[in-house]
Enzyme design. Sequence first.
Site, mmCIF file in Angstrom:
data_model
loop_
_atom_site.group_PDB
_atom_site.id
_atom_site.type_symbol
_atom_site.label_atom_id
_atom_site.label_comp_id
_atom_site.label_asym_id
_atom_site.label_seq_id
_atom_site.Cartn_x
_atom_site.Cartn_y
_atom_site.Cartn_z
ATOM 1 N N ASP A 15 0.800 -1.292 -0.199
ATOM 2 C CA ASP A 15 0.171 0.014 -0.141
ATOM 3 C C ASP A 15 0.676 1.309 0.163
ATOM 4 O O ASP A 15 0.522 2.552 0.595
ATOM 5 C CB ASP A 15 -0.465 -0.165 1.451
ATOM 6 C CG ASP A 15 -2.141 -1.072 1.415
ATOM 7 O OD1 ASP A 15 -2.225 -1.442 -0.233
ATOM 8 O OD2 ASP A 15 -2.399 -1.573 2.124
ATOM 9 N N LYS A 18 2.071 2.600 -5.135
ATOM 10 C CA LYS A 18 2.505 1.460 -5.969
ATOM 11 C C LYS A 18 1.482 1.556 -7.298
ATOM 12 O O LYS A 18 2.015 1.930 -8.484
ATOM 13 C CB LYS A 18 3.013 -0.168 -6.369
ATOM 14 C CG LYS A 18 3.558 -0.785 -4.400
ATOM 15 C CD LYS A 18 3.930 -1.837 -4.750
ATOM 16 C CE LYS A 18 2.671 -2.668 -4.326
ATOM 17 N NZ LYS A 18 1.949 -1.952 -2.936
ATOM 18 N N GLY A 42 -4.654 -4.733 -4.123
ATOM 19 C CA GLY A 42 -5.406 -3.825 -3.949
ATOM 20 C C GLY A 42 -4.475 -2.272 -4.558
ATOM 21 O O GLY A 42 -4.066 -1.535 -4.225
ATOM 22 N N HIS A 43 -4.398 -1.813 -5.667
ATOM 23 C CA HIS A 43 -4.242 -0.826 -6.386
ATOM 24 C C HIS A 43 -5.121 0.372 -6.597
ATOM 25 O O HIS A 43 -5.349 -0.060 -8.097
ATOM 26 C CB HIS A 43 -2.830 -1.311 -7.326
ATOM 27 C CG HIS A 43 -2.200 -2.748 -6.717
ATOM 28 N ND1 HIS A 43 -0.958 -2.941 -8.032
ATOM 29 C CD2 HIS A 43 -1.826 -2.560 -5.736
ATOM 30 C CE1 HIS A 43 -0.056 -3.986 -6.885
ATOM 31 N NE2 HIS A 43 -0.395 -3.855 -6.594
ATOM 32 N N GLN A 208 1.980 -6.328 -3.065
ATOM 33 C CA GLN A 208 2.779 -6.429 -1.781
ATOM 34 C C GLN A 208 3.736 -5.345 -1.376
ATOM 35 O O GLN A 208 3.405 -4.483 -2.509
ATOM 36 C CB GLN A 208 2.323 -7.339 -1.383
ATOM 37 C CG GLN A 208 1.382 -8.609 -1.360
ATOM 38 C CD GLN A 208 0.776 -9.370 -2.390
ATOM 39 O OE1 GLN A 208 1.962 -9.840 -3.345
ATOM 40 N NE2 GLN A 208 -0.147 -8.526 -2.320
ATOM 41 N N THR A 223 2.780 -12.647 2.932
ATOM 42 C CA THR A 223 2.410 -13.099 2.519
ATOM 43 C C THR A 223 3.134 -14.277 1.944
ATOM 44 O O THR A 223 4.172 -14.585 2.147
ATOM 45 C CB THR A 223 1.656 -12.288 0.770
ATOM 46 O OG1 THR A 223 1.208 -12.866 0.075
ATOM 47 C CG2 THR A 223 3.505 -11.748 0.077
ATOM 48 N N GLY A 396 -0.301 13.635 -3.304
ATOM 49 C CA GLY A 396 -1.901 13.629 -3.164
ATOM 50 C C GLY A 396 -2.258 12.860 -4.493
ATOM 51 O O GLY A 396 -1.135 12.221 -5.381
HETATM 52 P P1 GDP Z 1 -0.652 0.173 -3.416
HETATM 53 O O1 GDP Z 1 -0.950 -1.341 -3.040
HETATM 54 O O2 GDP Z 1 0.911 0.606 -2.888
HETATM 55 O O3 GDP Z 1 -0.952 0.176 -4.918
HETATM 56 O O4 GDP Z 1 -1.466 1.818 -3.057
HETATM 57 P P2 GDP Z 1 -3.095 1.456 -2.709
HETATM 58 O O5 GDP Z 1 -3.536 1.738 -3.745
HETATM 59 O O6 GDP Z 1 -3.481 0.179 -1.540
HETATM 60 O O7 GDP Z 1 -2.971 2.445 -1.239
HETATM 61 C C1 GDP Z 1 -2.406 4.049 -1.254
HETATM 62 C C2 GDP Z 1 -2.733 5.395 -1.266
HETATM 63 O O8 GDP Z 1 -2.876 5.836 -1.201
HETATM 64 C C3 GDP Z 1 -4.581 4.820 -1.824
HETATM 65 O O9 GDP Z 1 -5.998 5.126 -1.683
HETATM 66 C C4 GDP Z 1 -4.347 6.007 -3.000
HETATM 67 O O10 GDP Z 1 -5.477 6.802 -3.771
HETATM 68 C C5 GDP Z 1 -3.488 7.580 -2.434
HETATM 69 N N1 GDP Z 1 -2.456 7.685 -2.463
HETATM 70 C C6 GDP Z 1 -1.600 7.157 -2.825
HETATM 71 N N2 GDP Z 1 -0.866 8.260 -3.452
HETATM 72 C C7 GDP Z 1 -0.499 9.061 -2.928
HETATM 73 C C8 GDP Z 1 -0.370 10.996 -2.730
HETATM 74 O O11 GDP Z 1 0.791 10.489 -3.051
HETATM 75 N N3 GDP Z 1 -0.933 11.386 -0.836
HETATM 76 C C9 GDP Z 1 -2.669 11.123 -1.244
HETATM 77 N N4 GDP Z 1 -2.388 12.307 -0.413
HETATM 78 N N5 GDP Z 1 -2.501 9.838 -1.347
HETATM 79 C C10 GDP Z 1 -2.198 9.045 -2.359
HETATM 80 P P1 IMO Z 2 -0.795 -3.999 -2.297
HETATM 81 O O1 IMO Z 2 -0.346 -4.953 -3.423
HETATM 82 C C1 IMO Z 2 -0.726 -4.598 2.017
HETATM 83 C C2 IMO Z 2 -0.992 -8.695 3.667
HETATM 84 C C3 IMO Z 2 -2.019 -8.705 4.869
HETATM 85 C C4 IMO Z 2 -1.722 -10.107 6.087
HETATM 86 C C5 IMO Z 2 -0.507 -10.610 4.561
HETATM 87 C C6 IMO Z 2 -0.819 -11.750 4.704
HETATM 88 O O2 IMO Z 2 -1.739 -3.644 -2.198
HETATM 89 O O3 IMO Z 2 0.161 -3.100 -1.336
HETATM 90 P P2 IMO Z 2 -2.646 -12.453 2.360
HETATM 91 O O4 IMO Z 2 -3.743 -12.968 1.806
HETATM 92 O O5 IMO Z 2 -1.533 -11.900 1.184
HETATM 93 O O6 IMO Z 2 -1.613 -14.404 2.387
HETATM 94 O O7 IMO Z 2 -2.352 -12.043 3.189
HETATM 95 O O8 IMO Z 2 -0.223 -9.881 3.397
HETATM 96 N N1 IMO Z 2 -1.110 -8.450 2.885
HETATM 97 C C7 IMO Z 2 -1.044 -7.264 2.251
HETATM 98 N N2 IMO Z 2 -1.263 -5.924 2.521
HETATM 99 N N3 IMO Z 2 -0.773 -4.617 0.807
HETATM 100 C C8 IMO Z 2 -1.352 -5.836 -0.128
HETATM 101 O O9 IMO Z 2 -1.116 -5.846 -0.790
HETATM 102 C C9 IMO Z 2 -1.045 -7.018 0.347
HETATM 103 N N4 IMO Z 2 -0.841 -8.509 0.161
HETATM 104 C C10 IMO Z 2 -0.850 -8.687 1.484
HETATM 105 O O10 IMO Z 2 -2.617 -8.235 5.164
HETATM 106 O O11 IMO Z 2 -0.708 -9.524 6.851
HETATM 107 MG MG MG Z 3 -3.064 -1.873 -1.990
#
Ligand code: GDP
Ligand code: IMO
Ligand code: MG
Length: 404
Positions: A15, A18, A42-43, A208, A223, A396
Amino acid sequence: MNNRADIIVGIQWGDEGKGRIVDYYAREYDIVSRFGGGDNAGHSIRVGDTKLALRIVPSGVLQQHCQLFIGGGTVVSIAGLTGELDSLASHGVDVSRIRISDRAHVVFPYHAAADKAAEEARGAAAIGTTGRGIGPAYVDKVARSGITFGDLLRKEALAEKLRLKGAEDLIATTLDAAERLRPHIVDGVSYLHDALEAGRKILIEGAQGTLLDVGYGTYPYVTSSHTISGGACIGLGIGPSAIGRIVGVVKAYCTRVGGGPFPSELLDETGERLRKNGAEFGVVTGRPRRCGWFDAVAARYASRVNGLTSAVITKLDVLTGFERLGIVTGYRLGGKPVGFSAAGQPGLELDIEYVDGWSEDISGVRRIADLPEAALSYVRRLESILGVPIEFVSVGPERSELAV
Ligand code: GDP
Ligand code: IMO
Ligand code: MG
């Protein structure tokens, strides 16, 4: 071979942002590819008013010219994939650009059931998985009893394999889904190598984060796949010589969702404030993410195990308004300095250094040099910790909210 594929990986516990970074970089690439994990990821990407939360489809999907490739190292739920294709199509996205490797493994409902049962059995030591069946699907792969997307194209063999699993009830629906997915399933190795040889530019998207890697993360709170840059070679069937740049996505602070060690976690109102400012709730499960200061020990470790060549800092705007910002600069056990491997050990002590915060709204800043002095100095500090140049800073969630 002159052509290279570039990798983008998360350097913390996932998270890091990416998705939004891949979406931006993808403008310069022909193919964006996932190499591991499944719909535990979840991206999020945001372009104008369009917001997507991608689970398995690569984050280049809003760049119309990109092909999207789901590599052989992934584990993919058929229902999840078809649901995502439908949802993207309803947003007007051309899903015929999406290909999945014949080597990718199928996640069946029995994997999700096994995942949940294993978590229940772990009781207080639960990993806090996403419950998607990721671990059990990788177990089947390694135990050589998995079913691949290639198998979906061989009806008799598929039915036999499902029978062996005691899952006769899934045969009919799986065969139906296989027909639907047929146009998307390709010989993954030929697909990628033909593209490389034709000079097409390939961007590889990590899922991840480094500290969730099954070998190099905070085991067993990880994971079940190799999330580090080296995993890209395994997950795509390409050699290390095919890799060009390795870009680490670095959140300006730390978060973690699920159980396991998190040395810099803040269990107080500062942690709560980070969660609120950063909207730190999981994309997949909606769980509140644990929040804490930037951890330089973890970051340096991640920079090394990935072989980063550069980095991108995300969510710097979330830190606006904090009077001071903590950076964990060292771990100690019994007074002696120790490395990241000691994370989670009882009695771990932390060295925390505090630096000045800033109060100016930075979401409109588009040049790193225009950041307020304290923000710029924070970025330079992270750069020196990582030991590689910072390419961008995101301020942002929207595509254009980047300082270069
Ligand atoms: P990922 O799994 O690495 O793709 O990241 P996620 O999408 O799960 O989580 C990142 C969260 O931060 C999402 O809700 C994005 O919309 C938000 N986000 C990404 N970059 C920024 C940033 O520079 N500032 C803010 N405030 N939010 C951001
Ligand atoms: P993205 O790509 C954050 C975490 C789970 C748990 C552990 C194992 O969005 O960054 P799993 O279901 O993979 O066996 O769970 O890994 N986890 C993540 N945490 N971002 C993710 O993906 C994750 N994918 C798995 O919360 O701690
Ligand atoms: Mg994510």
